[in-house]
Design a protein around this motif. Structure first.
Motif, short mmCIF file in Angstrom:
data_model
loop_
_atom_site.label_atom_id
_atom_site.label_comp_id
_atom_site.label_asym_id
_atom_site.label_seq_id
_atom_site.Cartn_x
_atom_site.Cartn_y
_atom_site.Cartn_z
N ASP A 92 -21.37 -18.13 -33.81
CA ASP A 92 -20.81 -18.46 -32.99
C ASP A 92 -21.50 -18.03 -31.60
O ASP A 92 -21.66 -18.84 -30.59
CB ASP A 92 -19.13 -17.72 -32.77
N SER A 103 -24.67 -17.38 -31.32
CA SER A 103 -25.84 -18.05 -31.15
C SER A 103 -25.52 -19.59 -30.54
O SER A 103 -26.18 -20.09 -29.80
CB SER A 103 -26.73 -18.24 -32.48
N MET A 104 -24.41 -20.21 -31.18
CA MET A 104 -24.20 -21.18 -30.73
C MET A 104 -23.71 -21.55 -29.14
O MET A 104 -24.06 -22.48 -28.34
CB MET A 104 -22.95 -21.99 -31.52
N ASP A 105 -22.98 -20.53 -28.66
CA ASP A 105 -22.62 -20.41 -27.36
C ASP A 105 -23.92 -20.55 -26.21
O ASP A 105 -23.76 -21.14 -25.36
CB ASP A 105 -21.93 -19.17 -27.09
N ALA A 126 -26.99 -21.45 -27.48
CA ALA A 126 -27.75 -22.59 -27.57
C ALA A 126 -27.12 -24.03 -27.04
O ALA A 126 -27.59 -25.06 -26.95
CB ALA A 126 -27.67 -23.08 -29.19
N ALA A 127 -25.81 -23.89 -26.51
CA ALA A 127 -25.44 -25.28 -25.96
C ALA A 127 -25.91 -25.56 -24.67
O ALA A 127 -25.54 -26.47 -24.06
CB ALA A 127 -23.70 -24.83 -25.75
N CYS A 128 -26.82 -24.55 -24.19
CA CYS A 128 -27.59 -24.98 -23.07
C CYS A 128 -28.45 -26.60 -22.99
O CYS A 128 -28.75 -26.71 -23.91
CB CYS A 128 -28.76 -23.97 -22.79
N ILE A 129 -28.06 -27.15 -21.83
CA ILE A 129 -28.50 -28.76 -22.00
C ILE A 129 -29.81 -28.80 -21.20
O ILE A 129 -30.21 -29.90 -20.97
CB ILE A 129 -27.29 -29.77 -21.48
N LYS A 188 -31.83 -19.22 -24.25
CA LYS A 188 -32.65 -19.60 -25.43
C LYS A 188 -33.07 -18.23 -26.08
O LYS A 188 -32.86 -18.38 -27.39
CB LYS A 188 -34.15 -20.39 -24.76
N HIS A 199 -29.92 -17.32 -28.17
CA HIS A 199 -29.52 -18.26 -29.19
C HIS A 199 -30.42 -17.78 -30.50
O HIS A 199 -29.80 -17.68 -31.37
CB HIS A 199 -30.01 -19.76 -28.86
N LEU A 200 -31.52 -17.33 -30.07
CA LEU A 200 -32.54 -17.35 -31.27
C LEU A 200 -32.46 -15.71 -31.84
O LEU A 200 -32.56 -15.44 -33.06
CB LEU A 200 -33.91 -17.61 -31.11
#
Lengths: 245, 637
Positions: free
Chosen positions: A151, A153-155, A157-160, A181, A184-185
Motif C-alpha cells: 500500500d 508503495s502504491m501511495d 507509485a500513484a504519481c502521474i 519514485k 515506490h521502489l
C-alpha cells in the motif's frame, strides 16, 4: 456564466510572452476547465486567430499531460484534482481567471501553456526502475509482500509525472517527484537491491537538470493532484544519506 | 502480399511450443546489426521496445506524447487477467482461452487466443519483478477480483489504476534501456507514413510536432503499437489524441485492415452532459462487482432514485441474465442499457442513463470497504458530476471504449506487409467481436514482452533484407507526400475548425454505426461521410504554420484520416450481415433481442485491402477454424 480569462501567450521559447485577456460567455457549470478552453479555442480559430496551446490527453486525471497554473495554483483551486478534472462549478459568473504555464528553469516553455518536462524522463532514466530483463521473473507469489508495504508503495507509485510539485515549489524543486519514485521502489523487496545506487544517481541527476533544492515548504504536497505525501521526501533524503555512507 | 495466418501445427496446447522449437533465431552478436522502429509507447510499444533492446537489437521508439509514460494504456482502471488460479476456483489456461473465445462471440483465431492465455501467467510474474505494486492480501499474496464474462476471479489489480501501474512498469523498463543508450527515444514525433521498399516495411516518415520538421527513419522492421480508433466516434473514452493515422496510412500502403466494424461500447460511462463535451469518462467495470444496475419499472418516472421503492425497480441484468447478472459481458450489458433507455425508462437528463447503485453493498460491507475498493473512482465521479455516489446512485450510460478491429496480422503478429508488425489494440488479433474486461492490458503486454521477441527473430533470421539509405526514391516520395499533405491542410483557408468536422463525423458514426446498426442507416452513412469529407477539403481552416507547435494542424491531420477510415468501417458493417459481439445488426436478432450470429456464412475475419483513392477496397476472408471450442450461441443466462 460569463468569465474573463487572462492567459499567458508565448509563441516560442525565445519569445518574451505576456498575459492576454479573453472573454468567454455562456459557460456551463458542467464543463470541465479544459472544455471551457476548447470553447475559447474554437472561437479563436473561427476568427482566424491562433488558439491557446495547452497540453492534455486523457482528460481523466491519470496521464499527467495537462498542467497549468490557475489563479496562482497548479491545476487550480480544488485539491487533489488535475486541471482536466476541474469543473466550472468551482467558479462563478464574472470571475477573472489567470492561466499560466508551469514556471521552472528545468521546464522551458514550448508555447503558451505547454512546457518541456523531458527532464523528468531523464531523471527516471538514471535509476527509476528495477533492473530486470523480460523473462527473468520468478512466480509472482514467490515473495510475499505485506499489504502495508504494498500500500505504501502504491501511495508513492500513484504519481502521474505532471510536474505540479515543481510548479508549486518556490525553489522549483523536483523532490516530491523523485522521492515518489524512490519511495515506490524501495518499499518493495524487488526494489531494494538497487536502493543505494538509485537514490544517489537520481538525486544527482535531479540537481544536474536544474531543479532547485527542497527547503520544506510543503507546497508540492498541497499541489499534488494525487495527494502524494512529502514524507517521501524525508525518506528520499534518508536513502540518499545511506547511499553516501 | 501474403495472406496466410501461419498457425503452427500440432494440438493447440503445443502450437506455441512447437513454434518456438522450430523458429529461426538471431545470434546475440548479430542482433545489434538490426534496427527496429517501434511506433507508440503504450503497453505494447514500451514492452516491445524495452524487451527488444534488452535482447540487443538497435531500437528507435516514437511517440507523439511529450513522454513515453503518457499513452492511454495508463487510463485502464480495473485490472489484468491471468490464468494463475491462485484462488483455487477452477481457473486454467484452457478456461481463460475458452472464456476469451466465447466472450469474443467466436470470431477470434483460436491459436492466438490460446497463446495469450498461456503467456498471461508470465506477465504477472514480470510485472511483479519490475515493482508493480499489485494489490495484496494481508498474508502478502496477490489479490484478485472478478470481472465480466468470467466465473472465476483472475483479475490482478493495483487499486483503480492498474493500467497506470503496468504502463509505468513498462515505461521504467524502457527508460532503463534509453539510459543505457540501447533505445533512441523520439518524443513529440508523429508517424506520417510507412516506407515500403521492394514490398517490405523499411521505415517511417515522422513529423516533429514542436518544430514541424518532417523526417524519414529507416529500419529493418517496423512495429506499430499505436492503439485503437475509438475516436472515430469523436466522443469516446479514449484520450483526446488517440487516432487511426498510423494504422490507416499503413493500410494505404498495403496492410490489410481486419474487422474494422468491431467496436466495443462500454456499459459503464458517465453520461454526456452537453454539446461542449470533449470526451467520455469510463467508470471501471470492476464497479459491477458490487454495484447493482437498475432503471424504474415505469416509463417517464419523475421521482428521484431514493423515492422509488424496491418493487418498482427493474434490475434488468439480474432479471435477464441470472447466472452472470451485473457481470454480464460488455456488449450485452450495453445493449440492455440502450434497450431500457429506448423504452423510455432511462434516468437523468434526456433519459440517457441507468442507475449503478451501491446502497446494498454499503449496507452489507460498510462504506469503508467500498471506499477501499473504489474510493478513487467514486471521487472521480463526484468531481465530474457534482454528485456523491455514496449517497445517490451513479448514473451511467454506454460509450465507445475499445476497438477489436485493427490491422490484420498473422500468428507472428506480422501484417500483410513483410516487416510490418502490429501489436496491442492496433491489431485485430485476440478479442474477436467483443473484448472481455481486463484483457486489453493482458494482450498489449503479451504481444510486447512475450510474443514479438520471438517472432521478430524468426523474420530477421530468414534474411533477404537489403541495405538501403534515405536517398532512395521510395523514401523521398513518402517524405514528399507527407510534406504536401501538411501543406494542403494549411492552405484550404475555409471557415470550419477541424474539431467541428470531427464532431459531425462522430455523430454520423454513433447514430448509424454505433451500438445498433441497420442496412438503411449504414447506407445513409456511406453517402454522408464522403460528403463531409469533401466539405472538409474545401472548408477547413487551420491557423498558424507548419513550422512550430500547431495543435489544430495535428487534429486536422488526424481527422482527415478518420474521414476516410470511417467509410471502411461502415462498409465492413454493411458486409457483415449477422450480429456478433459488439457488432449488432438489428436485422439479425433472436426473438428476445439477443445477437444472432450466422456461422455458416460469416465465420471469417474480414481483411480489407486498399485499392487506391476512389476505388472500393477489396474484401478478403480468413476462414476461422474452431477445432477446440464448439461453436455455440453465447448465453449468459
Amino acid at each position: 456564466m460569463n468569465l474573463r480569462l487572462h492567459i499567458w501567450r508565448q509563441t516560442g521559447p525565445s519569445d518574451h510572452g505576456m498575459l492576454r485577456a479573453y472573454n468567454v460567455n455562456n459557460v456551463s457549470e458542467h464543463m470541465s476547465f479544459l472544455e471551457m478552453l476548447d470553447v475559447l479555442n474554437e472561437e479563436l480559430i473561427e476568427k482566424g486567430e491562433e488558439p491557446v496551446a495547452f497540453d492534455h490527453d486523457c482528460r481523466e486525471g491519470i496521464c499527467g499531460t495537462c498542467g497549468m497554473v490557475i489563479n496562482g495554483r497548479p491545476h487550480g483551486p480544488l485539491s487533489r484534482t488535475t486541471a482536466c478534472q476541474l469543473h466550472m462549478r468551482s467558479f462563478k459568473d464574472g470571475d477573472e481567471i489567470y492561466i499560466e504555464p508551469w514556471r521552472a528553469t528545468a521546464f522551458p516553455i514550448v508555447r503558451d501553456l505547454v512546457v518541456d518536462r523531458s527532464a523528468f524522463d531523464r531523471v527516471i532514466q538514471r535509476g527509476g526502475f528495477v533492473s530486470v530483463n523480460t523473462g527473468n521473473a520468478q512466480d509472482g507469489n514467490a515473495i510475499p509482500i505485506s499489504k502495508i508495504d504494498a500500500d505504501v508503495s502504491m501511495d508513492a507509485a500513484a504519481c502521474i509525472g505532471c510536474g505540479a510539485c515543481v510548479a508549486a515549489c518556490p525553489n522549483s524543486s523536483a523532490s516530491l517527484f523523485v522521492a515518489a519514485k524512490i519511495g515506490h521502489l524501495v518499499a518493495l523487496p524487488q526494489g531494494k537491491a538497487e536502493a543505494a545506487t538509485r537514490a544517489m544517481s537520481m538525486v544527482l541527476s535531479m540537481d544536474a537538470e536544474g531543479f532547485g533544492s527542497c527547503t520544506n515548504h510543503y507546497e508540492c504536497e498541497a499541489a499534488c493532484p494525487k495527494g502524494i505525501s512529502a514524507d517521501f521526501i524525508a525518506q528520499m533524503n534518508r536513502e540518499f544519506m545511506k547511499s553516501v555512507f | 502480399m501474403s495472406f496466410e495466418s501461419y498457425i503452427p501445427s500440432g494440438p493447440i496446447e503445443q502450437k506455441w511450443d512447437n513454434y518456438k522449437a522450430e523458429q529461426k533465431l538471431v545470434n546475440p552478436a548479430n542482433k545489434r546489426k538490426y534496427k527496429v522502429i517501434v511506433v507508440g509507447t503504450g503497453l505494447a510499444g514500451s514492452a516491445a521496445a524495452a524487451s527488444l533492446a534488452e535482447l540487443g537489437y538497435n531500437v528507435s521508439a516514437f511517440t507523439y506524447h511529450d513522454s513515453p509514460r503518457r499513452a492511454h494504456s495508463i487510463a485502464a482502471q480495473g485490472g489484468i487477467n491471468a490464468a494463475k488460479n491462485y484462488q483455487n476456483d477452477g481457473d486454467s489456461v484452457w478456461r481463460l482461452f475458452y472464456d476469451t473465445v466465447k466472450g469474443g462471440d467466436f470470431r477470434a483465431r483460436e491459436a492466438n487466443v490460446y497463446r495469450l492465455a498461456q503467456v498471461s501467467e508470465s506477465i504477472i510474474d514480470q510485472c511483479v519483478a519490475q515493482g508493480v505494486p499489485f494489490a495484496r492480501e494481508y498474508g502478502g499474496y496477490l489479490s484478485n477480483r472478478s470481472f465480466g464474462g468470467a466465473q472465476v476471479s483472475r483479475t490482478f489489480y493495483a487499486r483503480g489504476q492498474t493500467g497506470q501501474q503496468l504502463l509505468i512498469g513498462a515505461y521504467q523498463a524502457l527508460s532503463r534501456q534509453i539510459g543505457l543508450g540501447k533505445v533512441t527515444m523520439h518524443n513529440k514525433n508523429e508517424m506520417m507514413d510507412l516506407i515500403v521498399v521492394n514490398g517490405k516495411a523499411r521505415g517511417i516518415v515522422t513529423r516533429d510536432l514542436v518544430t514541424g520538421k518532417i523526417e524519414s527513419h529507416i529500419a529493418d522492421a517496423v512495429l506499430l503499437c499505436t492503439g485503437g480508433y475509438g475516436n472515430v466516434f469523436y466522443l469516446s473514452t479514449n484520450a483526446m489524441n488517440c487516432n487511426v493515422t498510423a494504422a490507416y496510412r499503413a493500410y494505404k500502403k498495403g496492410a490489410f485492415f481486419g474487422n474494422p466494424c468491431y467496436t466495443q461500447i462500454h456499459p459503464t460511462c458517465i453520461p454526456v452532459s452537453g454539446d461542449y463535451q470533449s470526451k467520455l469518462t469510463l467508470m471501471s467495470e470492476s464497479l459491477r462487482n458490487d454495484g447493482r444496475i437498475w432503471v424504474p419499472k415505469t416509463q417517464g418516472e419523475a421521482r428521484g432514485a431514493a423515492e422509488i421503492p424496491e418493487t418498482e425497480r427493474d434490475y434488468y441484468l439480474e432479471r435477464k441474465y441470472p447466472s452472470f447478472g451485473n457481470l454480464s459481458p460488455r456488449d450485452i450489458a450495453s445493449r440492455a442499457a440502450k434497450e431500457a433507455c429506448d423504452d423510455g425508462r432511462g434516468v437523468g437528463p434526456g433519459g440517457k442513463g441507468v442507475y449503478l447503485d451501491f446502497a446494498d453493498a454499503i449496507n452489507r460491507l460498510g462504506q469503508s470497504t467500498i471506499e477501499e475498493r473504489y474510493g478513487n473512482l467514486f471521487e472521480m465521479y463526484e468531481r465530474i458530476t457534482g454528485e456523491n455516489p455514496y449517497k445517490v446512485p451513479m448514473r451511467i450510460y454506454p460509450a465507445v471504449h475499445y476497438t477489436m478491429g485493427g490491422l490484420w496480422v498473422d500468428y507472428e503478429l506480422m501484417s500483410t506487409i513483410p516487416g510490418l508488425f502490429v501489436l496491442g489494440e492496433a491489431n485485430f488479433s485476440d478479442h474477436g467481436a467483443n473484448r472481455l474486461g481486463a484483457s486489453a492490458l493482458m494482450q498489449g503486454l503479451a504481444d510486447g514482452y512475450f510474443v514479438i521477441p520471438y517472432t521478430l527473430a524468426n523474420y530477421f533470421a530468414k534474411g533477404g533484407i537489403e541495405k538501403i539509405d534515405t536517398s532512395i526514391k521510395e523514401v523521398r516520395d513518402a517524405q514528399q507526400q507527407s510534406t504536401e499533405k501538411i501543406q494542403s491542410l494549411l492552405s484550404i483557408n475555409g471557415k470550419r475548425t477541424p474539431t467541428s468536422f470531427h464532431r459531425e463525423l462522430g455523430k454520423i458514426m454513433w447514430d448509424k454505426c454505433g451500438m445498433a446498426r441497420n442496412e438503411k442507416g449504414l447506407s445513409e452513412a456511406l453517402i454522408e461521410i464522403p460528403a463531409l469529407r469533401e466539405e472538409f477539403w474545401q472548408n477547413l481552416t487551420v491557423p498558424g504554420s507548419g513550422e512550430q507547435l500547431n495543435q489544430s494542424l495535428e487534429v486536422a491531420n488526424r481527422v482527415a484520416d478518420f474521414l476516410e477510415f470511417s467509410e471502411l468501417m461502415v462498409r465492413d458493417a454493411v458486409e457483415r450481415r449477422e450480429s456478433a459481439g459488439g457488432h449488432f445488426r438489428e436485422e439479425y436478432q433472436t426473438p428476445d433481442g439477443e445477437a444472432k450470429r450466422n456461422d455458416e456464412e460469416f465465420s471469417y475475419v474480414a481483411a480489407w485491402e486498399y485499392k487506391g483513392e476512389g476505388s472500393k477496397p477489396e474484401l478478403h476472408k480468413e476462414q476461422l477454424e474452431f477445432e477446440n471450442v464448439k461453436l455455440a450461441t453465447r448465453s449468459y443466462k
